[in-house]
Scaffold this active site. Structure first.
Site, PDB file in Angstrom:
ATOM      1  N   HIS A  59       0.871  -1.239  -0.035  1.00  0.00           N
ATOM      2  CA  HIS A  59      -0.013   0.080  -0.114  1.00  0.00           C
ATOM      3  C   HIS A  59       0.682   1.254  -0.030  1.00  0.00           C
ATOM      4  O   HIS A  59       0.498   2.268  -0.532  1.00  0.00           O
ATOM      5  CB  HIS A  59      -0.975  -0.090   1.206  1.00  0.00           C
ATOM      6  CG  HIS A  59      -2.241  -0.385   0.704  1.00  0.00           C
ATOM      7  ND1 HIS A  59      -2.855  -0.203  -0.458  1.00  0.00           N
ATOM      8  CD2 HIS A  59      -2.936  -1.487   1.512  1.00  0.00           C
ATOM      9  CE1 HIS A  59      -3.903  -0.923  -0.356  1.00  0.00           C
ATOM     10  NE2 HIS A  59      -4.053  -1.682   0.845  1.00  0.00           N
ATOM     11  N   ASP A  68      13.645 -12.534 -12.336  1.00  0.00           N
ATOM     12  CA  ASP A  68      13.835 -13.956 -11.744  1.00  0.00           C
ATOM     13  C   ASP A  68      15.329 -14.377 -12.045  1.00  0.00           C
ATOM     14  O   ASP A  68      15.928 -15.054 -11.483  1.00  0.00           O
ATOM     15  CB  ASP A  68      12.837 -14.897 -12.424  1.00  0.00           C
ATOM     16  CG  ASP A  68      11.754 -14.589 -11.898  1.00  0.00           C
ATOM     17  OD1 ASP A  68      11.483 -14.860 -10.440  1.00  0.00           O
ATOM     18  OD2 ASP A  68      10.347 -14.645 -12.310  1.00  0.00           O
TER      19      ASP A  68
HETATM   20  C1  PEP Z   1      11.107 -11.292 -14.777  1.00  0.00           C
HETATM   21  O1  PEP Z   1      11.264 -12.158 -13.893  1.00  0.00           O
HETATM   22  O2  PEP Z   1      12.093 -10.575 -14.789  1.00  0.00           O
HETATM   23  C2  PEP Z   1       9.663 -10.897 -15.331  1.00  0.00           C
HETATM   24  C3  PEP Z   1       9.755 -10.116 -16.051  1.00  0.00           C
HETATM   25  O3  PEP Z   1       8.886 -11.637 -14.636  1.00  0.00           O
HETATM   26  P1  PEP Z   1       8.100 -11.526 -13.533  1.00  0.00           P
HETATM   27  O4  PEP Z   1       8.758  -9.978 -12.847  1.00  0.00           O
HETATM   28  O5  PEP Z   1       6.554 -11.301 -13.849  1.00  0.00           O
HETATM   29  O6  PEP Z   1       8.237 -12.557 -12.694  1.00  0.00           O
HETATM   30 MG    MG Z   2       9.544 -13.564 -14.028  1.00  0.00          MG
END
Ligand code: PEP
Ligand code: MG
Length: 857
Positions: free
Chosen positions: A478, A739
């Site tokens: 938030h 990720d």
């Molecule tokens: C990432 O992992 O960089 C990506 C774009 O996917 P998300 O942030 O939705 O996991």
């Molecule tokens: Mg991702």
């Protein structure tokens, strides 16, 4: 006169197994009866049940222990020994605080194999904690059946000893002390403290924040939920108060047996004399340990910089646990307070809507719905019917519900705990007549709080607030929504020490980097102010050229696309100047609904974006990236030990082929409306890619639809290292640096404590991007970046230099990212990128980029 016959309570075995004397339990706190007296059971089952009819008083946060209330007797059931360390692993709590249970009702289910291998022992003590209410115990032995065989007979004393503090006495207060044991004050250290406290006649209380507990009661202390790193204070009053305070404090600060040394003094250890205060009335200042210099880190929640003076915001949920004289009157008061809260919320909604703050108004509409939550109401009403005051019953109910939510792994759901506490507090304050409203703020206030609720934000005088910082939360919480809505810089998940910066200290908040500088120099403030002005000018200039292509100085066009999660954003993509959608996070569309959208609905949703983008802009739809930490309520998922490494993304949808195929058919059909591509999240192996792309082809043939580009997200080191194989078969590779960074560095991207280290600019990540881009080029395919790194002005030269030809960024920064590309020469970027790959860490890369491409504000 003979004393009345003590009442007898029969307790059945809480689990099947063999009864063992506490003397044989390999744990000092239980063996010495520090937690309480009773028995232990060597279990032969996997479920703890209620040994008699009772009320659940407390469920320990780590799920390994419960306390039951049996007409004032406090019964602790402690599954295994040292199981607090498991932090809930292998344990499933089946009840909540406040629940009424019958003998034999299941309370806690556990995985015997997991506990047996990870804990010291499975031996499960059941002890009476408040032995001062007990005349004597009779224990049984042998093999017992859960919920059936009697194992303990408790002979109660005729009269119980009350534990209310003596009003009017002089209260001695210790300096604040910090809990060092990461497990906090769990049963054992609490028992050791209680044992010392019982040697004195003084009233001794342990205070944490605005709550406090009887230091003689293990249960009461456990209910304080003192965690590792928390600050606590000891309060003592009565004849031997000084000696008692010294003894308890000594135990708190000195390592001693049995492992009670969980605390260390952080202020002076001197006790101060004070007049008596109502329980819990510890001024915020008493908890503060001056933090007067340095930089504190958190994560960026809202961009921008601001300087100002610190204001510490504290909550007050404390009410005494009191019995009521008349349940009917309490019920009426509860109903009236809830109705009044409804009216307040209605007023807030109207005001915010009139002020054009629709998004914030909807938060209060959600609060009105929460107020009608049947579970929360039922639990509060049950508490009132059980004879508790409305304020206590209500406080217990909403805090229990909020804790349930906070424990959820989905960060979005967990963040709703803040809403629940907020709305709960609103009713509580109406019940007890506490004024939460008027907070007088200095000019240029930098508000620091554990968490900031929508109500706080509504009450803040916005003409005086310059920035917000919270120790809780993340970029999705938030504080982020509120701050962005108000256009204020904000930091979430900031170092907990921020709560101890003295009120009035001048600080500089950098919402872009998530850093707070304490006592900045005049030069630092001046520099921040110049940066702000330069940034505003940059933004305005970039916006004017938003619709033009992003072409480097030496003529290379770079695709700058947008990341979206809501199909209504299609038009904004076009007006914002994006060349397309590089990532449509389709799981957001699923998460916003109460059931899975069917094939036709999905076709229409995706088609509406494709239509909005027109025939030239590409829309890349990512298949569902759920599982693990991102649950969907209507798709059952197995609970996993390591959700980030579990059945997430493509692994989940391959295991749910019906869901996957419905989505693929909808994507293929929506391609009739524009230019559509599909990509798969979390790919680690070629087998996954081949299975997923084969499904696309099968559905395409069945629908007799035209081919669409099919790509993968490179988010695992495995995908990056095998990119040449993937590039041979897939149409494009889109690198998810969020990720990819967390998996490469083994650092949770959502953990605020790791926010500084989980650095996508680290050469380890850059090397994987280099491998990916090179492999794509070798096979004539394109590689893009759709993680947050794509929008970092310092990263853009490196990414282009490594061969990335598409940047997909959040909508508000499309124009600025395009502007950044126009400043660069691809040839120079290539040289920068080669040097970056040889850097030692992310910071060195940044220094390099600044040196070669100039400072970016
Ligand atoms: C990432 O992992 O960089 C990506 C774009 O996917 P998300 O942030 O939705 O996991
Ligand atoms: Mg991702």
């Amino acid at each position: 006169m003979p004393s009345p016959e003590p009442a007898v309570l029969e307790l059945a075995a809480p689990i099947s197994g063999i009864v063992v004397s506490l003397d044989e339990v390999p744990d000092e706190a239980f063996r010495q009866r520090l937690v309480g007296d009773g028995i232990a059971i060597d279990p032969l089952g996997d479920t703890l049940v209620a040994p008699c009819d009772a009320t659940v008083l407390l469920v320990h946060k780590a799920k390994h222990a419960l306390t039951l209330d049996v007409d004032g007797l406090e019964l602790v059931l402690h599954l295994g020994l040292d199981t607090v360390k498991l932090d809930g692993a292998g344990l499933e709590i089946l009840v909540r605080a406040g629940d009424r249970v019958k003998r034999g009702d299941p309370l806690l289910r556990f995985s015997p194999d997991l506990i047996a291998t990870r804990a010291v022992s499975l031996l499960t003590p059941m002890v009476v904690a408040n032995m001062d209410q007990v005349e004597r115990l009779e224990t049984m032995s042998g093999r017992v059946q859960s919920g059936q065989t009697g194992v303990l007979r408790v002979f109660r004393k005729a009269a119980a000893v009350g534990d209310a503090p003596k009003q009017g006495a002089t209260v001695l207060r210790s300096a604040p002390m910090r809990v060092q044991d990461p497990s906090g004050l769990h049963a054992r250290p609490a028992a050791a403290l209680a044992a010392v406290a019982r040697r004195f006649t003084a009233d001794l209380r342990l205070a944490k924040g605005s709550k406090d507990a009887n230091l003689r009661s293990v249960v009461s202390m456990m209910a304080l939920e003192v965690g590792g790193g928390d600050l606590v204070t000891v309060l003592a009053s009565g004849d031997d108060a000084a000696a008692a305070l010294a003894a308890v404090s000594a135990l708190l600060v000195v390592e001693s047996e049995p492992r009670a040394a969980t605390l260390a003094a952080v202020g002076t250890a001197e006790a101060k004399h004070e007049g008596a205060k109502p329980a819990g009335a510890i001024p915020a200042g008493a908890r503060e340990v001056a933090v007067t210099e340095g930089v504190l880190h958190g994560v960026s929640a809202s961009p921008g910089t601001a300087a100002g003076v610190v204001v510490q915001l504290r909550y007050d949920d404390a009410v005494p646990a009191a019995r009521a004289a008349d349940a009917k009157i309490e019920r009426r008061q509860l109903d009236a307070a809830i109705a009044a809260a409804h009216l307040q919320l209605e007023g807030l909604r109207t005001r915010l809507t009139q002020e054009g703050q629709g998004e914030r108004a909807t938060i209060f509409a959600a609060h009105q719905e929460l107020l009608e939550d049947p579970e929360m109401l039922d639990q509060a009403i049950a508490g009132v019917q059980d004879g508790w005051t409305a304020s206590w019953a209500w406080q217990q109910s909403y805090t229990a519900q909020a804790e349930r939510l906070a424990a959820l792994r989905d960060p979005l759901l967990a963040a709703r705990a803040t809403d629940l506490r907020d709305v709960g507090r609103r009713v509580l304050h109406l019940l007890v007549g506490r004024d939460t409203q008027a907070r007088s703020l200095p000019m240029d206030a930098i508000v620091i709080a554990e968490d900031l609720t929508p109500s706080d934000a509504a009450d803040l005088d916005r003409s005086r607030v310059r920035a917000l910082c919270t120790t809780m939360g993340s970029s999705t919480s938030h504080v982020a929504i509120i701050a962005r809505g108000l256009g204020l810089p904000a930091i979430a998940g900031i170092d907990i020490r921020a709560l101890h910066i003295p009120v009035g200290t001048r600080v500089l908040v950098d919402g872009d980097t998530g850093r707070l500088r304490i006592a900045p120099s005049a030069a630092e403030e001046q520099a921040a102010s110049s940066r702000r002005q330069a940034r505003d000018a940059r933004r305005t200039a970039a916006q004017a050229l938003a619709q033009q292509d992003a072409v480097t100085r030496d003529g290379q066009r770079i695709e700058v696309a947008a990341n979206i999660g809501d199909v209504r954003q299609g038009a904004d993509v076009v007006s914002g100047g994006a060349d397309g959608v590089g990532l449509l996070r389709s799981e957001f569309i699923f998460q916003a609904r109460e059931r899975e959208p069917n094939e036709d609905e999905q076709t229409e949703l995706y088609g509406s974006v494709a239509r909005a983008l027109g025939p030239k802009r590409l829309l890349i739809i990512r298949t569902l990236d759920i599982g693990g930490d991102k649950p969907l309520p209507y798709l059952p998922m197995e609970k996993e030990e390591n959700p980030f490494l579990g059945a997430r993304g493509i692994r989940f949808t391959l295991a749910e082929p019906a869901v996957m195929r419905r989505q693929l058919r909808a994507i293929l059909r929506s391609a009739a409306e524009g230019k559509v591509a599909v990509m798969f999240p979390m790919i680690a192996t070629l087998a996954e890619w081949r299975a997923a792309s084969a499904m696309v082809e099968e559905e395409r043939v069945a629908l007799n639809a035209p081919r669409i580009p099919v790509g993968i997200m490179v988010e695992t080191a495995a995908a990056a290292l095998m990119a040449d194989h993937f590039a041979r078969e897939a149409d494009f590779l889109s690198i998810g640096t969020n990720d990819l960074t967390q998996y490469t560095m083994a650092m949770d991207r959502t953990n605020p404590r790791l926010a500084v280290q989980v650095d996508a600019m680290h050469p380890a990540v850059l090397r994987l991007i280099a491998i990916t881009a090179e492999a794509a080029a070798k096979h004539g395919k394109w590689a893009g970046v759709c993680g947050a790194l794509a929008a970092d002005p310092l990263a853009i030269p490196v990414l282009l230099g490594l061969g990335v030809s598409e940047l997909s960024v959040d909508l508000p920064v499309v124009a600025e990212s395009k502007a950044r590309v126009r400043e660069l020469s691809l040839a120079e970027c290539r040289a920068t990128a080669q040097l970056a790959l040889d850097c030692a860490d992310g910071e060195e890369v940044r220094v390099l980029v600044r040196a070669r491409h100039g400072e970016v504000n």
